[in-house]
Write a protein that holds these residues in place. Structure first.
Motif, PDB file in Angstrom:
ATOM      1  N   ALA A  89      -3.842  45.275  19.659  1.00  0.00           N
ATOM      2  CA  ALA A  89      -4.828  44.795  20.619  1.00  0.00           C
ATOM      3  C   ALA A  89      -4.207  44.473  21.973  1.00  0.00           C
ATOM      4  CB  ALA A  89      -5.529  43.572  20.052  1.00  0.00           C
ATOM      5  N   PHE A  90      -2.932  44.706  22.149  1.00  0.00           N
ATOM      6  CA  PHE A  90      -2.257  44.499  23.423  1.00  0.00           C
ATOM      7  C   PHE A  90      -2.176  45.817  24.168  1.00  0.00           C
ATOM      8  CE2 PHE A  90       1.891  45.145  25.545  1.00  0.00           C
ATOM      9  CZ  PHE A  90       1.684  44.322  26.645  1.00  0.00           C
ATOM     10  N   THR A  91      -2.546  45.819  25.443  1.00  0.00           N
ATOM     11  CA  THR A  91      -2.367  46.998  26.287  1.00  0.00           C
ATOM     12  C   THR A  91      -1.781  46.552  27.614  1.00  0.00           C
ATOM     13  OG1 THR A  91      -4.591  46.885  27.242  1.00  0.00           O
ATOM     14  CG2 THR A  91      -4.315  48.232  25.264  1.00  0.00           C
ATOM     15  N   TRP A  92      -1.114  47.468  28.266  1.00  0.00           N
ATOM     16  CA  TRP A  92      -0.662  47.229  29.629  1.00  0.00           C
ATOM     17  C   TRP A  92      -0.854  48.495  30.421  1.00  0.00           C
ATOM     18  CZ3 TRP A  92       3.326  49.872  32.026  1.00  0.00           C
ATOM     19  CH2 TRP A  92       4.204  50.584  31.211  1.00  0.00           C
ATOM     20  N   GLU A  93      -1.068  48.337  31.712  1.00  0.00           N
ATOM     21  CA  GLU A  93      -1.236  49.505  32.562  1.00  0.00           C
ATOM     22  C   GLU A  93      -0.720  49.230  33.966  1.00  0.00           C
ATOM     23  OE1 GLU A  93      -5.495  50.007  34.170  1.00  0.00           O
ATOM     24  OE2 GLU A  93      -5.743  49.059  32.209  1.00  0.00           O
ATOM     25  N   GLY A 106     -10.247  35.005  22.478  1.00  0.00           N
ATOM     26  CA  GLY A 106     -10.982  35.956  23.300  1.00  0.00           C
ATOM     27  C   GLY A 106     -10.069  36.948  23.984  1.00  0.00           C
ATOM     28  N   LYS A 107     -10.689  37.855  24.728  1.00  0.00           N
ATOM     29  CA  LYS A 107      -9.961  38.869  25.492  1.00  0.00           C
ATOM     30  C   LYS A 107      -9.397  38.220  26.747  1.00  0.00           C
ATOM     31  CE  LYS A 107     -10.573  43.243  27.911  1.00  0.00           C
ATOM     32  NZ  LYS A 107     -11.575  44.260  28.293  1.00  0.00           N
ATOM     33  N   LEU A 108      -8.086  38.300  26.883  1.00  0.00           N
ATOM     34  CA  LEU A 108      -7.397  37.731  28.023  1.00  0.00           C
ATOM     35  C   LEU A 108      -6.817  38.876  28.852  1.00  0.00           C
ATOM     36  CD1 LEU A 108      -5.299  34.620  28.135  1.00  0.00           C
ATOM     37  CD2 LEU A 108      -4.270  36.731  28.967  1.00  0.00           C
ATOM     38  N   VAL A 109      -7.147  38.919  30.141  1.00  0.00           N
ATOM     39  CA  VAL A 109      -6.640  39.952  31.039  1.00  0.00           C
ATOM     40  C   VAL A 109      -5.875  39.263  32.161  1.00  0.00           C
ATOM     41  CG1 VAL A 109      -7.224  41.851  32.593  1.00  0.00           C
ATOM     42  CG2 VAL A 109      -8.578  41.473  30.511  1.00  0.00           C
ATOM     43  N   ALA A 110      -4.634  39.652  32.333  1.00  0.00           N
ATOM     44  CA  ALA A 110      -3.777  39.070  33.368  1.00  0.00           C
ATOM     45  C   ALA A 110      -3.248  40.192  34.257  1.00  0.00           C
ATOM     46  CB  ALA A 110      -2.633  38.311  32.724  1.00  0.00           C
ATOM     47  N   ARG A 111      -3.498  40.067  35.547  1.00  0.00           N
ATOM     48  CA  ARG A 111      -3.063  41.070  36.518  1.00  0.00           C
ATOM     49  C   ARG A 111      -2.104  40.405  37.497  1.00  0.00           C
ATOM     50  NH1 ARG A 111      -6.306  45.715  38.615  1.00  0.00           N
ATOM     51  NH2 ARG A 111      -5.302  46.373  40.537  1.00  0.00           N
ATOM     52  N   THR A 112      -0.935  41.008  37.659  1.00  0.00           N
ATOM     53  CA  THR A 112       0.085  40.490  38.560  1.00  0.00           C
ATOM     54  C   THR A 112       0.486  41.586  39.536  1.00  0.00           C
ATOM     55  OG1 THR A 112       0.907  39.037  36.830  1.00  0.00           O
ATOM     56  CG2 THR A 112       2.380  39.469  38.668  1.00  0.00           C
ATOM     57  N   SER A 113       0.562  41.224  40.810  1.00  0.00           N
ATOM     58  CA  SER A 113       1.017  42.195  41.812  1.00  0.00           C
ATOM     59  C   SER A 113       1.973  41.509  42.774  1.00  0.00           C
ATOM     60  CB  SER A 113      -0.176  42.794  42.562  1.00  0.00           C
ATOM     61  OG  SER A 113      -0.928  41.787  43.202  1.00  0.00           O
ATOM     62  N   TRP A 114       2.898  42.325  43.308  1.00  0.00           N
ATOM     63  CA  TRP A 114       3.877  41.847  44.272  1.00  0.00           C
ATOM     64  C   TRP A 114       3.771  42.652  45.553  1.00  0.00           C
ATOM     65  CZ3 TRP A 114       9.383  42.043  41.737  1.00  0.00           C
ATOM     66  CH2 TRP A 114       9.513  41.005  40.800  1.00  0.00           C
ATOM     67  N   LEU A 166       4.862  46.238  43.123  1.00  0.00           N
ATOM     68  CA  LEU A 166       4.401  46.554  41.773  1.00  0.00           C
ATOM     69  C   LEU A 166       3.062  45.903  41.500  1.00  0.00           C
ATOM     70  CD1 LEU A 166       4.771  43.834  39.873  1.00  0.00           C
ATOM     71  CD2 LEU A 166       7.157  44.490  40.048  1.00  0.00           C
ATOM     72  N   CYS A 167       2.427  46.367  40.425  1.00  0.00           N
ATOM     73  CA  CYS A 167       1.202  45.771  39.908  1.00  0.00           C
ATOM     74  C   CYS A 167       1.123  46.130  38.432  1.00  0.00           C
ATOM     75  CB  CYS A 167      -0.016  46.311  40.653  1.00  0.00           C
ATOM     76  SG  CYS A 167      -1.592  45.640  40.058  1.00  0.00           S
ATOM     77  N   VAL A 168       0.851  45.157  37.605  1.00  0.00           N
ATOM     78  CA  VAL A 168       0.700  45.408  36.174  1.00  0.00           C
ATOM     79  C   VAL A 168      -0.474  44.582  35.663  1.00  0.00           C
ATOM     80  CG1 VAL A 168       2.335  43.629  35.413  1.00  0.00           C
ATOM     81  CG2 VAL A 168       1.899  45.612  33.969  1.00  0.00           C
ATOM     82  N   GLN A 169      -1.219  45.182  34.761  1.00  0.00           N
ATOM     83  CA  GLN A 169      -2.319  44.461  34.099  1.00  0.00           C
ATOM     84  C   GLN A 169      -2.049  44.447  32.609  1.00  0.00           C
ATOM     85  OE1 GLN A 169      -6.395  44.727  35.485  1.00  0.00           O
ATOM     86  NE2 GLN A 169      -6.976  45.384  33.421  1.00  0.00           N
ATOM     87  N   LEU A 170      -2.050  43.255  32.036  1.00  0.00           N
ATOM     88  CA  LEU A 170      -1.832  43.063  30.596  1.00  0.00           C
ATOM     89  C   LEU A 170      -3.137  42.567  29.985  1.00  0.00           C
ATOM     90  CD1 LEU A 170       1.493  41.051  30.860  1.00  0.00           C
ATOM     91  CD2 LEU A 170       1.259  43.510  30.522  1.00  0.00           C
ATOM     92  N   THR A 171      -3.468  43.115  28.805  1.00  0.00           N
ATOM     93  CA  THR A 171      -4.675  42.700  28.102  1.00  0.00           C
ATOM     94  C   THR A 171      -4.297  42.319  26.671  1.00  0.00           C
ATOM     95  OG1 THR A 171      -6.013  44.194  29.428  1.00  0.00           O
ATOM     96  CG2 THR A 171      -7.001  43.385  27.396  1.00  0.00           C
TER      97      THR A 171
END
Length: 162
Positions: A37-41, A136-144, A153-158
């Motif tokens: 259930a973990f994804t990253w993009e 629940g579904k947790l979405v974290a987006r980090t960008s520099w 960079l930018c990464v989104q983790l779910t």
């Protein structure tokens, strides 16, 4: 890198960012991976300075009360001596954090503090998911962005927290 999951869990519980966790995750970029259930993009444009991102989390989708190990690596095309880190987190689709910090301040107590030299960058962080984390579904987006305002960079983790 540390997993944004703990950052987000702490934020969901206390609405306070854990700078060490956030800073570590912020270094991620590129690629696309799925495990349970973990994804990253990669959410960055082709002009980003980081490429060839690899992210692993063990266990693959950490749950409440579990310890985890978060590993990441990427190639950086130019030195980063400063900039901004932006963190956006939602839980069950509800925004729980939207914050911008000084990049080097966030990175100062991590294993890759500023300046970050061009070349291959890797990091391993251990942590735990608080037992009080909401489900629940947790979405974290980090960008520099760097010292010049350019995208690094930018990464989104779910995650699916049960």
């Amino acid at each position: 890198f540390a997993v944004v999951l703990v950052l987000a869990c702490a934020t969901a519980n206390a609405f306070v960012l854990d700078r060490d966790i956030a800073a570590a995750v912020a270094r991620a970029t590129g690629g696309n991976a799925t495990d349970a259930a973990f994804t990253w993009e990669d959410c960055c444009s082709s002009s980003c300075k980081a490429s060839n991102m690899q992210i692993t989390i063990d266990p693959a989708n950490p749950q409440k009360g579990q310890d985890y190990t978060y590993s990441s690596s990427y190639d950086l095309s130019e030195d980063v001596t400063g900039g901004k880190a932006t963190y956006k987190i939602t839980l069950r689709g509800i925004p729980i954090s939207d914050k911008t910090d000084d990049l080097c301040t966030d990175l100062k107590s991590t294993d890759t503090p500023c300046p970050i030299k061009a070349g291959h960058v890797s990091s391993v962080t251990k942590g735990s998911v608080p037992a009080s984390t909401p489900s629940g579904k947790l979405v974290a987006r980090t960008s520099w962005t760097d010292q010049n305002g350019d995208d690094v960079l930018c990464v989104q983790l779910t995650f699916d927290i049960q």
